[in-house]
Design an enzyme around this catalytic site. Sequence first.
Site, PDB file in Angstrom:
ATOM      1  CD  GLU A  81      -3.317   1.169  -6.481  1.00 55.64           C
ATOM      2  OE1 GLU A  81      -3.977   2.214  -6.707  1.00 55.64           O
ATOM      3  OE2 GLU A  81      -3.230   0.648  -5.350  1.00 55.64           O
ATOM      4  CB  CYS A 144       3.858   0.495  -4.579  1.00 53.72           C
ATOM      5  SG  CYS A 144       4.180  -0.992  -3.597  1.00 53.72           S
ATOM      6  CG  HIS A 168      -0.966  -1.672  -3.725  1.00 60.25           C
ATOM      7  ND1 HIS A 168      -1.025  -0.377  -4.195  1.00 60.25           N
ATOM      8  CD2 HIS A 168       0.274  -1.807  -3.190  1.00 60.25           C
ATOM      9  CE1 HIS A 168       0.118   0.241  -3.942  1.00 60.25           C
ATOM     10  NE2 HIS A 168       0.921  -0.604  -3.324  1.00 60.25           N
TER      11      HIS A 168
END
Length: 215
Positions: A81, A144, A168
């Site tokens: 991310e 998350c 992820h």
Amino acid sequence: MEKKVLLTGFDPFGGETVNPSWEAVKRLNGAAEGPASIVSEQVPTVFYKSLAVLREAIKKHQPDIIICVGQAGGRMQITPERVAINLNEARIPDNEGNQPVGENISQGGPAAYWTGLPIKRIVEEIKKEGIPAAVSYTAGTFVCNHLFYGLMDEITRHHPHIRGGFIHIPYIPEQTLQKSAPSLSLDLVTKALKIAAVTAAAHEDDIETGGGELH
């Protein structure tokens, strides 16, 4: 120089019986390769409690690098991310029934934090092993993203020497037996996360490659 890398994974949520983030991360506990010495901890899929557990893990392990890992059902790739946003907006309840909407994670905190990991380099190293990977530009607004933002806020305020970020991962095959969704084997997920840990330990700077999203 050896770097201690703390990996975290979540417990199952949303009716699932397994969470591949923890299944993969726990396999790597105690692993060592190149400059990376890996330790693993589980965090609950619960707003704020996940951050408290993470803070205790930081105290316990005193890591140089932290990579939090979470499940993103429906994705086809390993996706480091790029950015965490200061927003809790839960479409479903967490594992203790909390369902915040339109809530800041940190009152007075910045709108967003960038990752501290060399994510483009990580993606390239994972792809070299034939494992699908891509940079992601949204970590969602559930636990998350909450943990990712909280991690970067904690690092910025109290541990500026630590580098951290979030990755992820897709479902694993056993989760898709009753639904149509992409998956990646646990072996490949585990291999990809090990590559990420080693790459983060070996490199602070990212590579300059084109990327981004058109929409």
